[in-house]
Design an enzyme around this catalytic site. Structure first.
Site, PDB file in Angstrom:
ATOM      1  N   CYS A  10     -92.199   3.549 -18.764  1.00 61.88           N
ATOM      2  CA  CYS A  10     -92.109   5.203 -18.858  1.00 61.88           C
ATOM      3  C   CYS A  10     -91.007   5.455 -18.734  1.00 61.88           C
ATOM      4  CB  CYS A  10     -93.204   5.450 -17.679  1.00 61.88           C
ATOM      5  SG  CYS A  10     -93.088   7.499 -17.599  1.00 61.88           S
ATOM      6  N   TYR A  47     -74.153  54.374   1.638  1.00 63.99           N
ATOM      7  CA  TYR A  47     -73.053  53.688   2.384  1.00 63.99           C
ATOM      8  C   TYR A  47     -71.951  53.548   1.894  1.00 63.99           C
ATOM      9  CZ  TYR A  47     -75.191  49.950  -0.403  1.00 63.99           C
ATOM     10  OH  TYR A  47     -75.691  49.284  -1.374  1.00 63.99           O
ATOM     11  N   LYS A 100     -75.598  36.802   5.513  1.00 66.47           N
ATOM     12  CA  LYS A 100     -76.980  36.751   5.178  1.00 66.47           C
ATOM     13  C   LYS A 100     -77.748  35.958   6.279  1.00 66.47           C
ATOM     14  CE  LYS A 100     -77.285  38.267   0.870  1.00 66.47           C
ATOM     15  NZ  LYS A 100     -77.839  37.417  -0.197  1.00 66.47           N
ATOM     16  N   ASP A 114     -82.360  45.485   2.175  1.00 65.79           N
ATOM     17  CA  ASP A 114     -83.169  44.771   0.989  1.00 65.79           C
ATOM     18  C   ASP A 114     -83.698  45.570   0.053  1.00 65.79           C
ATOM     19  OD1 ASP A 114     -83.421  42.601  -0.290  1.00 65.79           O
ATOM     20  OD2 ASP A 114     -85.003  41.733   0.927  1.00 65.79           O
ATOM     21  N   LYS A 119     -77.871  45.212   6.083  1.00 65.94           N
ATOM     22  CA  LYS A 119     -77.679  45.065   4.777  1.00 65.94           C
ATOM     23  C   LYS A 119     -79.201  45.231   4.197  1.00 65.94           C
ATOM     24  CE  LYS A 119     -76.485  41.966   1.107  1.00 65.94           C
ATOM     25  NZ  LYS A 119     -77.525  42.178   0.213  1.00 65.94           N
ATOM     26  N   CYS A 132     -95.259   9.747 -20.606  1.00 63.43           N
ATOM     27  CA  CYS A 132     -95.948   8.598 -21.483  1.00 63.43           C
ATOM     28  C   CYS A 132     -97.190   8.870 -21.662  1.00 63.43           C
ATOM     29  CB  CYS A 132     -95.322   7.387 -20.786  1.00 63.43           C
ATOM     30  SG  CYS A 132     -96.279   6.944 -19.252  1.00 63.43           S
ATOM     31  N   GLU A 135     -72.836  46.943   9.323  1.00 63.18           N
ATOM     32  CA  GLU A 135     -73.905  48.124   8.932  1.00 63.18           C
ATOM     33  C   GLU A 135     -75.095  47.113   8.468  1.00 63.18           C
ATOM     34  OE1 GLU A 135     -72.728  50.005   5.147  1.00 63.18           O
ATOM     35  OE2 GLU A 135     -71.055  50.968   6.324  1.00 63.18           O
ATOM     36  N   CYS A 176     -97.697   6.452 -12.062  1.00 65.68           N
ATOM     37  CA  CYS A 176     -97.755   6.008 -13.596  1.00 65.68           C
ATOM     38  C   CYS A 176     -97.389   4.612 -13.344  1.00 65.68           C
ATOM     39  CB  CYS A 176     -96.848   6.740 -14.238  1.00 65.68           C
ATOM     40  SG  CYS A 176     -96.387   6.102 -15.758  1.00 65.68           S
ATOM     41  N   CYS A 206     -99.739  10.551 -17.288  1.00 69.25           N
ATOM     42  CA  CYS A 206     -98.588  10.905 -16.967  1.00 69.25           C
ATOM     43  C   CYS A 206     -97.810  11.817 -17.804  1.00 69.25           C
ATOM     44  CB  CYS A 206     -97.680   9.505 -17.137  1.00 69.25           C
ATOM     45  SG  CYS A 206     -96.023   9.579 -17.025  1.00 69.25           S
TER      46      CYS A 206
HETATM   47  S1  IVH Z   1     -71.627  47.740   0.171  1.00 71.47           S
HETATM   48  C1  IVH Z   1     -68.028  48.024  -2.411  1.00 71.47           C
HETATM   49  N1  IVH Z   1     -73.391  48.030   2.350  1.00 71.47           N
HETATM   50  O1  IVH Z   1     -75.984  44.616  -1.008  1.00 71.47           O
HETATM   51  C2  IVH Z   1     -69.185  48.349  -1.747  1.00 71.47           C
HETATM   52  N2  IVH Z   1     -74.107  47.270   0.419  1.00 71.47           N
HETATM   53  O2  IVH Z   1     -75.186  41.912  -1.911  1.00 71.47           O
HETATM   54  C3  IVH Z   1     -70.444  47.552  -2.090  1.00 71.47           C
HETATM   55  N3  IVH Z   1     -76.326  46.564   0.234  1.00 71.47           N
HETATM   56  O3  IVH Z   1     -74.832  45.320  -4.359  1.00 71.47           O
HETATM   57  C4  IVH Z   1     -71.736  47.546  -1.258  1.00 71.47           C
HETATM   58  N4  IVH Z   1     -76.922  47.302   2.293  1.00 71.47           N
HETATM   59  O4  IVH Z   1     -77.038  46.583  -3.031  1.00 71.47           O
HETATM   60  C5  IVH Z   1     -73.100  47.701   0.973  1.00 71.47           C
HETATM   61  N5  IVH Z   1     -74.921  48.583   3.918  1.00 71.47           N
HETATM   62  C6  IVH Z   1     -74.536  48.106   2.727  1.00 71.47           C
HETATM   63  C7  IVH Z   1     -75.658  47.403   1.997  1.00 71.47           C
HETATM   64  C8  IVH Z   1     -75.144  46.946   0.834  1.00 71.47           C
HETATM   65  C9  IVH Z   1     -77.234  46.947   0.985  1.00 71.47           C
HETATM   66  C10 IVH Z   1     -76.551  45.851  -1.174  1.00 71.47           C
HETATM   67  C11 IVH Z   1     -75.926  46.312  -2.267  1.00 71.47           C
HETATM   68  C12 IVH Z   1     -75.017  45.520  -2.759  1.00 71.47           C
HETATM   69  C13 IVH Z   1     -75.586  44.288  -2.119  1.00 71.47           C
HETATM   70  C14 IVH Z   1     -74.467  43.198  -2.306  1.00 71.47           C
END
Ligand code: IVH
Length: 659
Positions: A422, A217, A305, A112, A110, A402, A108, A417, A399
């Site tokens: 110092c 999710y 990440k 933000d 992630k 001192c 999936e 300095c 500085c």
């Molecule tokens: S799963 C137990 N899925 O990322 C399951 N989290 O760094 C926990 N987040 O706290 C979360 N997209 O706020 C999950 N597709 C995704 C996500 C996701 C963003 C965030 C979420 C979590 C944080 C962790």
């Protein structure tokens, strides 16, 4: 009947909302929607007794609260562990494979944003809550109801909790900041902060205007609904009428995960919202159970990440620090941001000219870069995001420790300095002495050195070797026991055997970096030899220029330095160069290398030192004189330049093979 009309309008509006925001298929025009909505608002105002808590009119907000109530999550809302490269991803897979045969994964994006828990009772939204510390969050129901992609009612009339992420699209974020700029209000640093700030608005009318969105999710306790896999859980969430991100993918093995990551690392810019990585989840719920949880994370999922090379944040202040050479450096104090897995709240600004060249003002939104092990840097300023409250930068004249007047040398950007007493300078030089490329004395954090300095145990390099005389007193200090002091003393003893180049670098002679120290040690073999070399002879040495030669001869002429060196000799420090015989490597020896991008299996420092150990050289910029450019993931412009100049390019594998 008024009630019937209210019911009818509610159905029309809820359906229209669902078709528009969830299915992305509008069935009525905006004008029609507004007409029905106005009619419903009027009816509810005239007949408040018939107003439903989940009426579509709650979407426009209105309720203002004093503070958010706390809510307890019955099932804690956990976070995710992080991985940053292929090796760590494969390790995650291996851990899973120890318990699970032939695991399938769901990948999936992630998102933000910030996580949210939605609670439905009899199919109606009764609570929206933030994650908080995972156990106790805040009740943001009224604001959640203003988010059009969150249904106020779901398709099945059941009790269910669904979790996901609230986020703000890039477009909405830009519009919001444009408006804030016009109103001379403080701008948001990024869409996540903007989303979090909006969700925590006490006035839900403001939250409603912020046009937030939500992807779901996670279905805690999915088995209770007869579901066997995470993928099925996502399908079910969709069926209930909530939005699941369309880019989920089920893959058969870890290679499928890696392909997914590669695709999105290259295409994330095409998304209308920000993502900061990829989430990998074990698909089978039974297997998830088998893997279990740590206190903080599920063991069946992890987040890859992206190496965020650049992030935006606010420059809150500029402070000045004093280094071991007395150089006073401006440092950026930043609103903390996460960059490559670590929270960054400070970055170097190098010197006055650097700040001026960037045109930084305090209060600006700035771009921060962190590459590999390098210290985070401010690389640019978003000057069009200024709102007029920013303050001019003024370089320190005294500085900060001192108070002595600082002096800017001709031809240099740096201010110094010059007070030899110092404290800041002396502490920094002691810290430098213990650093890894210097004497590599483990166990000394910066604060221990500062404490020992302030207590009078450590004023000078030679005092490291006298610490053993104070063993008893040191053991009694808070935070130290016999074991830690013994370890420290052992480390100090061990370091006495270091090869000359480490000691030479540790002495902190101006302009003598670790590379120069190595060149000199290799050539002169012993510190005493080096001390007697003349300026004229030194300037003739390859890679040693006038500045270094002068600095060295000046240093070795000063009586206090001669005394220090004699004292170190008395303490039994090794003064000889113990360097390994260089091994000839056809592919590396004698060649010049440039590294760009992140290497996964080796740090940049290590890579450089391996090249140097084999008689190769490393450089920072690409030119015709370079033989090979080594390219990691997310390479910078050096890669493009190498291609342009037709320079040989190696990827990480090729480099490792050459080693
Ligand atoms: S799963 C137990 N899925 O990322 C399951 N989290 O760094 C926990 N987040 O706290 C979360 N997209 O706020 C999950 N597709 C995704 C996500 C996701 C963003 C965030 C979420 C979590 C944080 C962790």
């Amino acid at each position: 009947m008024i009630q019937d009309r209210i019911k009818k309008l509610t159905d029309i509006l809820n359906k229209a909302n669902y078709n528009y925001h969830v299915l992305d298929k509008p069935t009525i025009t905006d004008q029609e929607y507004d007409k029905y909505l106005r009619e419903l608002i009027n009816l509810e105002e005239e007949n408040p007794e018939f107003k439903d808590k989940n009426s579509p009119t709650t979407r426009i907000g209105g309720e203002v609260i004093d503070e958010f109530n706390k809510v307890t999550h019955e099932i804690p809302m956990l976070s995710l562990s992080n991985v940053f490269n292929e090796e760590e991803i494969r390790k995650f897979d291996e851990r899973i494979k120890r318990e699970v045969k032939d695991p399938k994964y769901v990948c999936e994006l992630k998102i933000d944003g910030l996580s949210i828990s939605l609670l439905y009772k009899d199919g109606k939204l009764v609570r929206g809550a933030t994650r908080g510390d995972g156990v106790v969050g805040e009740d943001i129901t009224t604001n959640a109801k203003t988010i059009k992609t969150i249904p106020l009612e779901i398709i099945e009339k059941r009790n269910i909790e669904i979790r996901g992420e609230i986020y703000m699209s890039k477009e909405t974020f830009n519009e919001l900041n444009e408006e804030k700029k016009k109103n001379k209000e403080e701008l948001f640093a990024n869409p996540r902060n903007a989303a979090a700030g909006s969700v925590r608005q006490l006035d839900s009318k403001i939250a409603a205007k912020r046009k937030l969105d939500c992807f779901l999710y996670h279905l805690p306790n999915a088995e209770e609904y007869g579901i066997n896999t995470h993928y099925e859980a996502l399908e079910y969430i969709k069926k209930l009428g909530l939005i699941v991100n369309p880019n989920i993918k089920k893959v058969d093995n870890i290679d499928g995960v890696l392909n997914y990551i590669e695709y999105w690392a290259n295409n994330r810019n095409t998304l209308p919202y920000e993502i900061d990585g990829i989430v990998i989840k074990l698909d089978s719920l039974k297997d998830q159970k088998r893997m279990g949880y740590t206190a903080k994370y599920p063991k069946w999922a992890t987040a890859y990440k992206f190496p965020a090379t650049l992030v935006l944040t606010k420059l809150k202040d500029i402070i000045f620090t004093v280094g071991r050479t007395g150089q006073v450096t401006p440092n950026a104090i930043l609103e903390p941001v996460i960059l490559m897995g670590s929270t960054i709240s400070k970055a170097t600004l190098h010197n006055e000219d650097y700040v001026k060249a960037l045109g930084l003002k305090i209060g600006d939104i700035v771009a921060i870069k962190k590459a590999g092990d390098v210290i985070p840097e401010v690389v640019s300023v978003e000057s069009d995001r200024r709102d007029g409250t920013e303050k001019e930068f003024i370089m320190a004249q005294n500085c900060p420790i001192c108070g002595s007047r600082l002096i800017r040398k001709e031809d240099e950007s740096a201010y110094y300095c010059h007070n030899p007493h110092c404290d800041a300078k002396r502490i920094e030089s002691l810290i430098h002495y213990t650093d890894r490329p210097a004497m590599n004395i483990n166990g000394f954090g910066d604060s221990i050195i500062e404490d020992f300095y302030n207590m009078g145990y450590l004023k000078n390099f030679k005092d490291f070797y006298k610490l053993k005389e104070h063993k008893k007193e040191l053991m009694e200090l808070e935070g130290f026991g016999e074991k830690s002091i013994n370890n420290l003393l052992e480390e100090i003893e061990l370091s006495k055997q270091n090869s000359l180049e480490k000691l030479l670098f540790a002495l902190g002679i101006r302009h003598v970096g670790s590379k120069t120290a190595k060149i000199l040690s290799k050539k002169y073999k012993n510190l005493k030899n080096l001390m007697s070399v003349s300026y004229e002879e030194l300037v003739d040495v390859k890679d040693i220029g006038e500045v270094i030669a002068k600095s060295l001869t000046d240093y070795f002429q000063e009586e206090k330095n001669i005394n220090l060196i004699n004292e170190l000799e008395k303490q039994g420090l090794n003064f000889n160069y113990l360097g390994k015989q260089e091994i000839y490597n056809e592919l590396i020896s004698g060649k010049k290398f440039v590294l760009t991008g992140t290497l996964n299996t080796i740090t940049r420092e290590e890579a450089k030192s391996r090249i140097e150990d084999l008689g190769g050289e490393t450089r920072e910029s690409v030119s015709k004189a370079i033989d090979v450019v080594i390219v990691g993931t997310n390479p910078g412009s050096k890669y493009d330049k190498a291609v342009k100049l037709n320079i040989e390019i190696w990827n990480e594998d090729e480099f490792l093979k050459a080693l």
